[in-house]
Design a protein around this motif. Structure first.
Motif, PDB file in Angstrom:
ATOM      1  N   LEU A   2      36.639  12.948   2.178  1.00 23.00           N
ATOM      2  CA  LEU A   2      36.068  13.963   1.147  1.00 23.00           C
ATOM      3  C   LEU A   2      35.812  13.185  -0.019  1.00 23.00           C
ATOM      4  O   LEU A   2      34.813  13.611  -0.674  1.00 23.00           O
ATOM      5  N   ARG A   3      36.898  12.568  -0.603  1.00 21.45           N
ATOM      6  CA  ARG A   3      36.587  11.976  -2.190  1.00 21.45           C
ATOM      7  C   ARG A   3      35.928  11.026  -2.244  1.00 21.45           C
ATOM      8  O   ARG A   3      35.506  10.711  -3.417  1.00 21.45           O
ATOM      9  N   ASP A   4      35.339  10.350  -0.983  1.00 22.87           N
ATOM     10  CA  ASP A   4      34.133   9.510  -1.185  1.00 22.87           C
ATOM     11  C   ASP A   4      32.876  10.047  -1.119  1.00 22.87           C
ATOM     12  O   ASP A   4      31.640   9.311  -1.351  1.00 22.87           O
ATOM     13  N   ARG A   5      32.746  11.276  -0.978  1.00 20.46           N
ATOM     14  CA  ARG A   5      31.442  12.075  -1.056  1.00 20.46           C
ATOM     15  C   ARG A   5      31.280  13.095  -2.028  1.00 20.46           C
ATOM     16  O   ARG A   5      32.351  13.674  -2.415  1.00 20.46           O
TER      17      ARG A   5
ATOM     18  N   GLU B 213      30.567  16.669  -3.921  1.00 23.57           N
ATOM     19  CA  GLU B 213      30.872  17.903  -3.603  1.00 23.57           C
ATOM     20  C   GLU B 213      29.364  18.472  -2.755  1.00 23.57           C
ATOM     21  O   GLU B 213      29.257  19.057  -2.022  1.00 23.57           O
TER      22      GLU B 213
ATOM     23  N   ALA C  29      39.806  24.960   2.689  1.00 26.30           N
ATOM     24  CA  ALA C  29      40.515  23.969   1.570  1.00 26.30           C
ATOM     25  C   ALA C  29      41.418  22.828   2.233  1.00 26.30           C
ATOM     26  O   ALA C  29      41.999  22.771   3.233  1.00 26.30           O
ATOM     27  N   ALA C  30      40.935  21.831   1.531  1.00 27.12           N
ATOM     28  CA  ALA C  30      41.313  20.434   2.015  1.00 27.12           C
ATOM     29  C   ALA C  30      41.858  19.529   1.133  1.00 27.12           C
ATOM     30  O   ALA C  30      41.157  19.364  -0.016  1.00 27.12           O
TER      31      ALA C  30
ATOM     32  N   GLU D  54      41.937  15.659  -0.543  1.00 27.71           N
ATOM     33  CA  GLU D  54      40.571  14.752  -0.580  1.00 27.71           C
ATOM     34  C   GLU D  54      40.853  13.781   0.133  1.00 27.71           C
ATOM     35  O   GLU D  54      39.773  13.180   0.263  1.00 27.71           O
TER      36      GLU D  54
ATOM     37  N   ALA E 103      36.872  23.787  -0.878  1.00 25.69           N
ATOM     38  CA  ALA E 103      37.932  23.357  -2.137  1.00 25.69           C
ATOM     39  C   ALA E 103      38.858  22.534  -1.937  1.00 25.69           C
ATOM     40  O   ALA E 103      39.289  22.229  -0.762  1.00 25.69           O
ATOM     41  N   ARG E 104      39.505  21.840  -2.762  1.00 29.76           N
ATOM     42  CA  ARG E 104      40.544  20.971  -2.681  1.00 29.76           C
ATOM     43  C   ARG E 104      41.925  21.736  -2.682  1.00 29.76           C
ATOM     44  O   ARG E 104      42.231  22.454  -3.549  1.00 29.76           O
ATOM     45  N   ALA E 105      42.703  21.344  -1.849  1.00 32.87           N
ATOM     46  CA  ALA E 105      44.131  21.701  -1.756  1.00 32.87           C
ATOM     47  C   ALA E 105      45.154  20.793  -1.441  1.00 32.87           C
ATOM     48  O   ALA E 105      44.681  19.570  -0.586  1.00 32.87           O
ATOM     49  N   ARG E 106      46.259  20.812  -1.578  1.00 30.61           N
ATOM     50  CA  ARG E 106      47.392  19.936  -0.807  1.00 30.61           C
ATOM     51  C   ARG E 106      47.533  19.971   0.537  1.00 30.61           C
ATOM     52  O   ARG E 106      47.652  18.992   1.276  1.00 30.61           O
ATOM     53  N   ASP E 107      47.230  21.308   1.258  1.00 27.51           N
ATOM     54  CA  ASP E 107      47.234  21.369   2.723  1.00 27.51           C
ATOM     55  C   ASP E 107      46.216  21.742   3.118  1.00 27.51           C
ATOM     56  O   ASP E 107      45.277  22.752   2.536  1.00 27.51           O
TER      57      ASP E 107
END
Lengths: 334, 334
Positions: B5-8, B10, B95-96, B98, B129-133
């Motif tokens: 996800l962090r490579d793309r 939003e 929620a995921a 990155e 959205a971004r989240a730890r889990d």
């Protein structure tokens, strides 16, 4: 001693939520069963979902639990406002660590319920689950106007307007990042408790005044670009016209304008008005419940450009909205 | 190299989701704008929300991303089934972290969309959205039958029925806890991909055969107790009548019955049928799309009791459903 979620049975917590939510008209069956039952809604529906996640969208010291509940509702309701709709009902899924005080859960629900009622809707259901970080995931159901207003539909020559003021929430967020505390300055309050522009959105849609509309959640430039992309047009924004709240007028001009252009979370409405509708828009102003400001116009092409007082033009880099920098990135990543 | 996800951006991720979701009838405007627009629904509505959270409700090794998407839809749709309703639309908030591979996000959405379509509904919107889990929070909107079936309404003398079989998902979960792997034994599949009993729920409600209904999400005893509490009745469950899947019949009787009584996540329907409706129920069986089994009856009082083959009676301790042991507690807390 503070009573925490882990000290109470799940059933007791669900009962608490059910008791907190007062019965509402048009809700034959509220929380407590497998699903809520809503009375028939005439016409098309709107549905939208959004999440506020601790350490990504907020930190616990930045706002009270009650404010958090209110904010969670408003942020989602803003999407209904941007379609010109009316809020009917909302559901709230809370995920929380077992250490969350029960009083905080209660305040979140009360704040949410209060805001939903003030908007003419009702909290009708929810879910409670355990998680490492507190998060509120909200779904709002709305009644659409006869012609829902989308982001597409703006044409070159349309005027670009915005409700209220821009940049206040971003300033508030900066203050919170510098001095984390539940302060009550106007800018911080602006970030803590945005108001969805439901009245304005509905009035604009009902009168057929707008060709396209979006709410300003991620910043004027990003959201203007979204509206332009969906409509297949460009935009020219007159930076000197940006409506600034008093707190921003005390900053130096460049800093204030940057906040107004790039700062998000104001939840104002950005909308395109065809020239033929300007007179009717003027006549409708009193019905909107807020100020509106013309900040530019839509043009051919696909670029959003900003123009300063001296007539200079700059093509705008929207900045990276990479996943790891989006939303959360704005407020200091975990 | 795995794209995460962090490579793309939003926006690219949101565009991906919008492209994955195919247009549906009754959805004038799907994902991609501020809110989705749904065609008018005649009659009252149902709305329900639920969350699946990594390390609380599942672990990543236990099921594929596509299964997770399907499961997330089914778990929420089961609540619509329990009211006798029909699924209209669903929204999915992801929620995921990155680091989540983009392919996993894609598979989650595809699985969810497929399951929603198979149920006659459509995925119409979402949030990322971004989240730890990793977590999936689902809201399902349904069309209610003329008389929605609630948990209240059962009376002493009503017969207690359940669809399908009980305990299979709990056995699958136990196998996954012992040997975490995406195995394909029947019990594990049962846990991975429950089927919401939408056809049965709607058929029972349409024919007015049921006085009260609930889905078995947290275990037969807990959910029977919920139905009894809402209806103000007690229940007597004949343990020898519990319908067990083949995998449970290979266990010793006591172990199998414990799983069937206390294991959750089977998402079968538990419902009360007045004696006067038994004949009509028998006539309607072919319309339900699954087996049903009479497992006991409702009685005066408030207690749920279980009765074994030898006629012995035991009042049932439901166990603690404290927040820290509920749901997550069942599957091994984080």
């Amino acid at each position: 001693m503070i009573t925490r979620l882990r000290d109470r049975g799940e059933r007791a917590l669900l009962d608490l939520i059910t008791r907190l939510v007062r019965p509402a008209r048009a809700v034959p069956l509220g929380p407590g069963d497998d699903a809520a039952v809503l009375a028939r809604i005439s016409g098309p529906l709107l549905i939208t979902t959004d999440a506020l996640i601790e350490r990504v969208h907020f930190r616990s010291g930045w706002l009270s639990s009650r404010m958090l509940g209110r904010r969670a509702f408003a942020v989602s309701a803003s999407d209904v406002a941007a379609m010109g709709g009316r809020v009917v009902a909302a559901v709230l899924a809370v995920a929380a660590p077992e250490t969350l005080p029960v009083a905080s859960l209660r305040a979140i629900i009360e704040g949410f319920d209060r805001e939903a009622r003030a908007a003419g809707g009702a909290l009708v259901g929810g879910n409670l689950a355990r998680a490492r970080d507190l998060s509120l995931t909200v779904t709002v159901l709305g009644a659409a106007p006869a012609r829902p207003v989308t982001r597409a539909g703006a044409r070159p020559g349309d005027h670009l307007f915005v409700t209220g003021t821009l940049g206040g929430a971003a300033l508030g967020l900066r203050l919170l990042l510098e001095t984390p505390s539940i302060s009550r300055t106007a800018a911080v309050r602006r970030w803590q408790m945005p108001a969805a522009r439901l009245r304005a959105g509905a009035a604009l849609a009902r009168r057929g005044l707008v060709a396209a509309m979006i709410d300003v959640s991620d910043g004027l430039l990003i959201d203007a670009d979204r509206l332009c992309t969906a409509s297949g047009v460009g935009a020219r924004i007159d930076v000197a016209r940006l409506p600034l709240p008093p707190a921003l007028r005390r900053l130096d001009t460049a800093a204030a304008r940057t906040l107004a252009l790039r700062g998000g979370e104001d939840y104002e409405l950005l909308f395109a008005v065809p020239p033929a509708k300007l007179r009717a828009l003027r006549a409708a102003r009193a019905a909107l419940g807020c100020e509106i400001t013309r900040i530019g116009e839509l043009v051919t092409g696909r670029e959003v450009t900003i123009h300063d007082d001296r007539g200079a033009t700059a093509a705008v880099a929207l900045g990276h909205d990479h996943f790891q920098r989006a939303r959360g990135g704005r407020i200091g990543a975990p």
